[in-house]
Enzyme design. Structure first.
Site, PDB file in Angstrom:
ATOM      1  N   GLU A 105     -17.985  41.687   6.450  1.00 46.27           N
ATOM      2  CA  GLU A 105     -17.858  43.141   6.237  1.00 46.27           C
ATOM      3  C   GLU A 105     -16.508  43.645   6.726  1.00 46.27           C
ATOM      4  O   GLU A 105     -15.888  44.508   6.095  1.00 46.27           O
ATOM      5  CB  GLU A 105     -19.008  43.856   6.946  1.00 46.27           C
ATOM      6  CG  GLU A 105     -20.349  43.610   6.265  1.00 46.27           C
ATOM      7  CD  GLU A 105     -21.525  44.216   7.000  1.00 46.27           C
ATOM      8  OE1 GLU A 105     -22.265  45.000   6.382  1.00 46.27           O
ATOM      9  OE2 GLU A 105     -21.713  43.896   8.192  1.00 46.27           O
ATOM     10  N   GLU A 125     -27.926  38.561   7.146  1.00 45.45           N
ATOM     11  CA  GLU A 125     -28.792  39.462   7.901  1.00 45.45           C
ATOM     12  C   GLU A 125     -30.246  39.417   7.463  1.00 45.45           C
ATOM     13  O   GLU A 125     -31.163  39.640   8.273  1.00 45.45           O
ATOM     14  CB  GLU A 125     -28.272  40.907   7.784  1.00 45.45           C
ATOM     15  CG  GLU A 125     -26.994  41.190   8.538  1.00 45.45           C
ATOM     16  CD  GLU A 125     -25.725  40.765   7.819  1.00 45.45           C
ATOM     17  OE1 GLU A 125     -24.627  41.029   8.324  1.00 45.45           O
ATOM     18  OE2 GLU A 125     -25.826  40.152   6.724  1.00 45.45           O
TER      19      GLU A 125
END
Length: 697
Positions: A105, A125
């Protein structure tokens, strides 16, 4: 410093430095943001490169700060990414080795990305029951394409950078290099230093043809594959927002989804399991820097199902194995089975032919104990009877070189007694593999009274090398897993006495999430194994009550799948469990002979009796010091006994239910005249935790 700032010519280099994987903890985020600010304020700096020290760009969040205030302290990851994205000078990510989660990210927030071949790229995640919470669901579809991004986010699996670079139209990577990624990124930064406007991933469009049909089909697929797990579907919905919403709205929805998932019991269970696995590798009184013995050669005694499976673990890891049997026929049969297993993997495309040849070349069969004397580790996998073990270990004591580790694969027997058969009890340890040993992840490491610390340190590290989850157990009958499963099985038997059918009990357990119920499990393992244990119990602990139905079953020769008849009937070559009229008639006659009037038992009661039996016995194990920590018990059951991962293990599940409520259920079960009231007396540890308002985990 957890992020090192330096200037090379007219390029500022910010190196994330937070071992082992440059986790984006608070100090690292703060230092990285300060680095961007320093570069912004230095007129000599024309561009900025962000990279990672050591063997990672960044593995994402710092797990040491998980669930702590520091994880959200400003600058949080989202804020750091905005600082990078809004830099007036171009920011280039120099990606290598590992770029996952928040690390990816952060890279997506940079204006450009240079990547080294072989780097593993992922947003994992979902494996913790979450979705990417710092823009990953909105930026990756824009940079890579909606479909490949969706596949990565929903699965959480890493993908080699060079594969992603081949995606048509991708804007994820601007340059792919073979090596020296930092030098390449600095050169790239110099080339783009004066280019304006600076490209931002947020400004790209996320598009997919026939969006409604595409996401409708994807939703059906994900729903079918993610039963009991809410995160994959929420990931899909959030990726869909990248197509249907403005960027900032998509980011807001992503954050709301992340926060909501954080509160789900499934995510809490997965996060518990994540930390439990890491905790299991640590032994309180064995320092991490304890010297280890070299394990270059392994010997395995016994070429049966267990011995062959154990051998494959080491062959897979590139460690040579000598496998010993007492008869040529048994040895040939064992080698043939190993070959068959590998050939099946080759046929399915799971193993390359050259790898198969390499592994078989590491295997040496023998009938002579003298041939194994130079092994660094020997594991016996012979018949589960103390006299047989005694014969083997006395022979090993004679032939094995000094310093060799002598291990027993026993599943129930006294490792201290086995160690006493040698003159070197400090070198003896239990290594309890679970069948099939080449598949099951769990390895119970049984610590004897005299087992040396360097032996423990060595086998715990070796477990990682052969891709096992090792959990340390003290010495007791059955260790952690089998001692607990005996109480689970006793309850299953009592349920039959009271009116349940095997199918009803199994279906209730499987609906709860077990891989298979107790009776299907018994048929798979072999009902004669439990029969032998009960016979031993009759002599050792005559006051321990069992349902007699399992003995009656074995007296009929119904040992399970291997005899095509157990609690269920089986057709040749198939594993489908077919309810058996023979068993139904046997149960009805047994109840009639005992004067038992069958009753209706709810699925809720079935599950509570099975699971809380595990919990109560585990609490005794913790009290006795057999298990180090409650999370170790959970790892045993998650990796070795098919306990549902989304419930986190029996101890995590008990905490979720509430220990007060668990105790109330135990009190009800103790009043059942068909059950074992003494067993349902809550363990002292449970009583203490309830009194103090605490939990296991």
């Amino acid at each position: 410093m957890t992020a090192i700032y330096e200037v090379r010519g007219n390029v500022a280099v910010i190196t994330l430095s937070n071992p082992p994987v440059n986790g984006l903890g608070y100090e690292t985020r703060k230092a990285a943001a300060a680095g961007i600010e320093s570069a912004e304020n230095d007129p000599a700096v024309k561009a900025i490169v962000i990279t990672g020290a050591g063997k990672a760009f960044s593995g994402g969040a710092d797990i040491k700060e998980f669930n702590s205030p520091k994880a959200l302290a400003e600058p949080n990851l989202g804020s750091l990414i905005l600082v990078v994205e809004n830099s007036t000078k171009p920011v280039v990510a120099a990606i290598h080795t590992v770029c996952m989660g928040g690390g990816l990210e952060l890279a997506l927030g940079c204006h450009y990305r240079v990547v080294q071949k072989g780097a593993k790229i992922a947003l994992p995640e979902v494996k913790l029951g979450l979705l990417p919470g710092a823009g990953g669901t909105q930026r990756l579809p824009r940079a890579l394409g909606v479909e490949p991004a969706m596949n990565m986010i929903v699965s959480g699996e890493p993908v080699p950078a060079e594969m992603l670079a081949m995606v048509p139209g991708q804007k994820l990577f601007d340059q792919v290099v073979d090596d020296n990624v930092l030098d390449a990124a600095i050169a790239f930064a110099k080339d783009v230093a004066d280019k304006r406007p600076l490209p931002k991933v947020r400004d790209l469009k996320a598009r997919v043809a026939n969006a409604d049909a595409f996401f409708g089909f994807a939703k059906n697929m994900v729903t079918g594959m993610s039963k009991n797990f809410p995160a994959p579907l929420k990931c899909l919905e959030t990726v869909q927002n990248s197509v249907t919403m403005k960027f900032d709205d998509g980011i807001k929805a992503e954050r709301e989804g992340f926060v909501a998932l954080m509160q789900t019991p499934e995510s809490k269970a997965l996060r518990h399991a994540f930390f439990a696995e890491r905790a299991a590798s640590k032994i309180a009184d064995v320092p991490e820097d304890t010297p280890q013995r070299t394990i270059a050669k392994v010997a395995v005694i016994g070429a049966g199902t267990m011995g062959g499976g154990i051998s494959m673990n080491f062959l897979n890891a590139g460690i040579s194995v000598t496998i010993l049997e007492t008869k040529q026929e048994a040895l040939d049969r064992g080698i043939a089975t190993i070959k068959k297993n590998y050939e099946a993997q080759v046929a399915k495309g799971k193993l390359k032919a050259d790898k198969y040849e390499q592994r078989m070349a590491l295997l040496t069969p023998t009938l002579d104990y003298a041939a194994i004397g130079d092994a660094d580790l020997v594991i016996e996998a012979v018949f589960e009877e103390l006299g047989v073990k005694e014969t083997v270990f006395k022979k090993l004591d004679e032939v094995m070189k000094p310093g060799a580790i002598l291990a027993s694969n026993t599943s129930t027997l006294d490792v201290n007694k086995i160690a006493s058969f040698t003159k070197r009890p400090q070198d003896v340890v239990g290594l309890h593999f679970f069948s099939p040993a080449n598949v099951m992840r769990l390895l119970e490491v049984v610590r004897g009274e005299k087992t040396a610390k360097d032996v423990l340190a060595t086998v715990m590290q070796l477990a990682k090398k052969i891709k096992k989850t090792a959990v340390v157990s003290g010495v007791c009958d059955g260790f952690i897993g089998n001692r607990m499963i005996e109480q689970y099985s006793r309850q299953a038997g009592f349920l039959l006495d009271e009116g349940c059918t095997p199918a009803q009990v199994d279906k209730a357990a499987e609906k709860f999430g077990f891989a298979m119920g107790p009776f299907r499990m018994g048929d798979l393992a072999g009902n004669d194994i439990g029969w032998a244990i009960r016979k031993r119990r009759a002599a050792e602990r005559p006051n321990m009550n069992y349902s007699k139905t399992a003995d009656l079953l074995c007296e009929l020769g119904r040992f399970g799948q291997k005899t095509q008849a157990g609690w269920y009937d089986y057709k040749p070559g198939k594993r489908d469990a077919i309810p058996s009229k023979v068993v139904t008639d046997m149960l009805e006659k047994y109840r009639a002979d005992k004067g038992i009037v069958p009753r209706q038992v709810s699925d809720e009661e079935i599950v509570q009796r099975l699971v809380f039996a595990l919990v109560n016995e585990a609490a005794h194990l913790l009290e006795e010091g057999i298990a180090q920590r409650a999370s170790d018990v959970d790892m045993v059951y998650l990796t070795g006994y098919g306990f549902p991962v989304f419930r986190g293990g029996p101890m995590c599940y008990a905490d979720t239910v509430g220990l007060f409520n668990v105790v109330q259920a135990m009190k009800r079960f103790a009043k059942n005249p068909m059950d074992d009231a003494k067993f349902w007396e809550p363990a002292p540890l449970i009583k203490r935790l309830v009194a103090e308002g605490k939990s296991f985990t």
